[in-house]
Scaffold this motif. Structure first.
Motif, PDB file in Angstrom:
ATOM      1  N   VAL A   1       1.429  26.275 -39.250  1.00 18.88           N
ATOM      2  CA  VAL A   1       2.132  26.953 -38.157  1.00 18.88           C
ATOM      3  C   VAL A   1       3.615  26.614 -38.079  1.00 18.88           C
ATOM      4  CG1 VAL A   1       0.083  27.219 -36.732  1.00 18.88           C
ATOM      5  CG2 VAL A   1       1.469  25.161 -36.480  1.00 18.88           C
TER       6      VAL A   1
ATOM      7  N   HIS B   1       7.003  25.547 -30.491  1.00 17.17           N
ATOM      8  CA  HIS B   1       7.253  26.858 -29.885  1.00 17.17           C
ATOM      9  C   HIS B   1       7.722  27.858 -30.936  1.00 17.17           C
ATOM     10  CE1 HIS B   1       6.523  25.898 -25.758  1.00 17.17           C
ATOM     11  NE2 HIS B   1       7.465  24.984 -25.682  1.00 17.17           N
ATOM     12  N   PHE B   2       7.256  29.083 -30.776  1.00 10.51           N
ATOM     13  CA  PHE B   2       7.809  30.147 -31.612  1.00 10.51           C
ATOM     14  C   PHE B   2       9.064  30.688 -30.935  1.00 10.51           C
ATOM     15  CE2 PHE B   2       7.300  34.140 -29.377  1.00 10.51           C
ATOM     16  CZ  PHE B   2       6.286  33.911 -28.459  1.00 10.51           C
TER      17      PHE B   2
ATOM     18  N   CYS C   1       8.303  29.369 -36.087  1.00 12.03           N
ATOM     19  CA  CYS C   1       7.780  28.383 -35.144  1.00 12.03           C
ATOM     20  C   CYS C   1       8.203  26.993 -35.603  1.00 12.03           C
ATOM     21  CB  CYS C   1       6.261  28.494 -35.100  1.00 12.03           C
ATOM     22  SG  CYS C   1       5.477  27.402 -33.909  1.00 12.03           S
TER      23      CYS C   1
ATOM     24  N   SER D   1      -0.224  39.343 -33.261  1.00 14.88           N
ATOM     25  CA  SER D   1      -0.732  38.645 -34.437  1.00 14.88           C
ATOM     26  C   SER D   1      -0.473  39.501 -35.662  1.00 14.88           C
ATOM     27  CB  SER D   1      -2.236  38.390 -34.298  1.00 14.88           C
ATOM     28  OG  SER D   1      -2.964  39.595 -34.466  1.00 14.88           O
TER      29      SER D   1
ATOM     30  N   TRP E   1       0.428  34.686 -31.742  1.00 13.69           N
ATOM     31  CA  TRP E   1       1.270  34.013 -30.762  1.00 13.69           C
ATOM     32  C   TRP E   1       1.432  34.904 -29.539  1.00 13.69           C
ATOM     33  CZ3 TRP E   1       2.794  36.338 -35.239  1.00 13.69           C
ATOM     34  CH2 TRP E   1       3.776  37.326 -35.185  1.00 13.69           C
TER      35      TRP E   1
ATOM     36  N   ALA F   1       3.233  29.221 -29.077  1.00 17.93           N
ATOM     37  CA  ALA F   1       3.443  28.715 -30.441  1.00 17.93           C
ATOM     38  C   ALA F   1       2.634  29.562 -31.411  1.00 17.93           C
ATOM     39  CB  ALA F   1       3.000  27.260 -30.540  1.00 17.93           C
ATOM     40  N   HIS F   2       3.124  29.657 -32.635  1.00 15.91           N
ATOM     41  CA  HIS F   2       2.329  30.315 -33.668  1.00 15.91           C
ATOM     42  C   HIS F   2       1.004  29.566 -33.805  1.00 15.91           C
ATOM     43  CE1 HIS F   2       5.799  32.438 -36.056  1.00 15.91           C
ATOM     44  NE2 HIS F   2       5.624  32.937 -34.849  1.00 15.91           N
ATOM     45  N   THR F   3      -0.053  30.330 -33.963  1.00 25.26           N
ATOM     46  CA  THR F   3      -1.386  29.765 -34.111  1.00 25.26           C
ATOM     47  C   THR F   3      -1.985  30.340 -35.388  1.00 25.26           C
ATOM     48  OG1 THR F   3      -1.583  29.657 -31.709  1.00 25.26           O
ATOM     49  CG2 THR F   3      -3.639  29.580 -32.967  1.00 25.26           C
TER      50      THR F   3
ATOM     51  N   ASP G   1      -4.518  36.297 -25.284  1.00 27.05           N
ATOM     52  CA  ASP G   1      -3.876  35.051 -24.862  1.00 27.05           C
ATOM     53  C   ASP G   1      -4.563  34.464 -23.633  1.00 27.05           C
ATOM     54  OD1 ASP G   1      -2.922  36.369 -22.591  1.00 27.05           O
ATOM     55  OD2 ASP G   1      -0.897  36.617 -23.385  1.00 27.05           O
TER      56      ASP G   1
END
Lengths: 372, 191
Positions: A50, A104-105, A129, A247, A271, A303-305, A326
């Motif tokens: 990520v 964080h993105f 991110c 996504s 995200w 954040a990117h996941t 989300d």
């Protein structure tokens, strides 16, 4: 064999076989012939995990500009306006204060997929991110004492153009970071060295680079480019600041080539500006069936996941999709769903484009852009 | 003697406690310093809708027309504000057309004339930002507003008159998001 050199020992380098690089975004050269920097996109097709390496983090500038070369010893952050006690802080001062470190993105409002995109870097590469370290803006504002009636703040950078943005004070008191660290080292010059705002989940332009001044005010201040955020329609305006759930599948993605039928782990990023990603679903048959993807590690807020999903390709033509949900329960829409909701032509998406990206798998294993 | 010393100590202790409580109220960490009013004035280039931050000075569209060429604006924005490679400064459409149809042009789209002043002052001319005097910024603001039929050619703009200029967009724009944390973007929008 790689022979050790002073430089390699001092500051490591990647393998010469790893050649993933950023590219100018949107057809405008960066740098241009004068050395001005404009938008640059992250190679998401090569990403794993990520965290975007700082060298590959996307870059956007409020306009083509030379990067300021700021001596951190000289840099100051001034907080003033509707506060009891205005405050000027040096970088040294800031590093004495309680800090936070968060993933964080950031995403540029112009991160919009088009039928022309030939890689996921072109369609989605204006987001990255990183792990950001700094002092919460709320810590600093409490130190200054917020006056009754303050409702917005203006953040301004130290670069030539003094780029400024108005933001709601509620956001400042929630989770905005005055960041001096990025991925374990000082924030890079392209990202705002020595100090930037990190405004989690808001369109990237708000994460003010080279931040030198924060002014508390009692209304939307309409400085610099703020007027550009104005819209006629209430709904469109509401979709402005915060990024919706989004996504994209990074493997396989457009421009890549599957060697043949058989097993693949589909991999991608999800995200949302609304918080943490709760669920990611993947379809390998153009939306007829959806299955839950596995979220890798712990999903962080804004954040990117990373997600993954096992897939046995039978060698036939198909379409891959991903959609996420989300923590607020908002679901990533398709373009058709957005068009239906707003009664607009297909492809028109108010706010930052967070729609589902279809990747078409051809029978020869090539991956094509489903919007094309 | 002993009693005196006791009272002296008590007073000193009391004084320290009092000071500590005042400090606690004023700030938790006591890091950083208070900028002088002068320092704040020097850095504060955020011009709000009321124009309270505007510096003294004045200018008219006539002065602005000359400066527009002299200061190099025309080199990037074109002779009349529409022919350059830099963004358009003049709405092409008939002023009677709906403001929103006239394009995202600073002197038309911004609800406050102070924004035009703020923008020119902080961001222009390209690569020579911050070199215009206050008089010049007033004059160039007047010129941009004049060529877009917002003010007459002989209007004098200064700290008092500028915030009073009525802009074409008026209040015909949607109110901005409150940015309330942990809240969906748009009520009723499932996405």
């Amino acid at each position: 064999m790689i022979k050790g050199s002073k430089e390699l020992i001092a500051y490591g380098d990647r393998s010469r076989f790893v050649t993933s690089v950023r590219i100018p975004h949107g057809g405008r050269p960066s740098p241009d012939s004068f050395g001005l920097v404009f938008h640059v996109a992250t190679p998401l097709q090569d990403s794993v995990g990520v965290i975007t390496p700082s060298s590959l983090h996307y870059v956007a500038t409020t306009r083509g500009s030379f990067l300021p070369d700021i001596d951190p010893q000289e840099h100051r952050l001034m907080i003033h306006g509707m506060v009891d006690r205005p405050l000027t802080l040096t970088m040294e001062d800031l590093k004495r204060l309680p800090s936070v470190t968060r993933l964080h993105f950031i995403e540029c409002a112009g991160n919009r997929s088009t039928p022309k995109a030939k890689t996921v870097q072109e369609s989605h590469g204006m987001t990255s991110c990183a792990e950001w370290t700094g002092v919460l803006l709320s810590t600093l504002l409490k130190e200054c004492g917020v006056k009754a009636g303050a409702s917005w703040f203006v953040a301004e950078g130290a670069e030539e153009v003094k780029g400024a943005s108005s933001m709601p004070l509620a956001k400042a008191m929630d989770d905005v970071i005055v960041a001096y660290g990025m991925n374990g080292e000082p924030v890079r010059p392209q990202q705002g060295f020595p100090l930037r705002l990190l405004v989690p989940g808001f369109e990237g332009i708000f994460s003010t680079k080279y931040v030198r001044r924060i002014k508390l005010v009692d209304r939307y201040y309409m400085n610099y480019n703020d007027y550009g955020h104005l819209r006629q329609d209430e709904k469109e305006t509401a979709l402005g600041y915060q990024v919706g759930p989004k996504s994209v599948i990074t493997f396989p993605s457009v421009g890549q080539q599957l060697p043949g039928k058989g097993f693949y782990e589909i991999s991608g990023l999800a995200w949302s500006g609304g918080g943490a990603i709760r669920r990611v679903e993947v379809s390998t048959d153009d939306g007829k069936h959806w299955m839950d993807a596995q979220i890798k590690g712990t999903a962080q807020r804004m954040a990117h996941t990373r997600f993954g999903c096992p897939w046995n390709w039978d060698g036939k033509e198909t379409v891959l999709l991903s959609r996420c949900t989300d923590e607020l329960g908002a679901v990533q829409p398709t373009r058709a769903q957005v068009a239906k909701f707003f009664n607009v032509p297909l492809g028109e998406v108010p706010g930052l484009d967070n729609t589902v990206q279809p990747w078409r798998i051809a029978s020869d294993g090539s991956v094509l852009n489903g919007h094309a | 003697m002993g009693t005196h010393r006791f009272f002296a100590c008590a007073l000193l202790l009391g004084g320290l406690l009092l000071e500590a409580s005042v400090l606690a109220q004023s700030s938790t960490y006591g890091v950083g310093r208070t900028p002088s009013a002068e320092e704040i004035r020097a850095w504060d280039i955020s011009i709000g809708p009321d124009g309270v931050e505007l510096p003294p000075g004045r200018g008219t569209a006539k002065d602005g027309a000359e400066l527009y060429v002299e200061r190099g604006c025309s080199a990037c924005h074109g002779r009349t504000g529409t022919e350059g490679r830099a963004p358009n400064l003049k709405g092409k459409a008939d002023p009677k057309t709906d403001t929103w149809e006239r394009g995202r042009i600073l002197p038309i789209r911004s609800p406050f004339a102070t924004t035009v002043w703020d923008y020119i002052n902080r961001a222009m001319p390209l690569n020579r930002e911050g070199t215009l005097t206050a008089d010049e910024v007033y004059a160039l603001t007047a010129y941009l507003l004049y060529i877009n039929d917002v003010i007459p050619e002989d209007a004098v703009l200064d700290a008092q008159s500028l915030p009073k200029v009525k802009m074409p967009i008026g209040d015909e724009y949607a109110s901005l998001p409150e940015g309330k944390p942990k809240t969906r973007r748009l009520r009723g929008y499932p996405y």
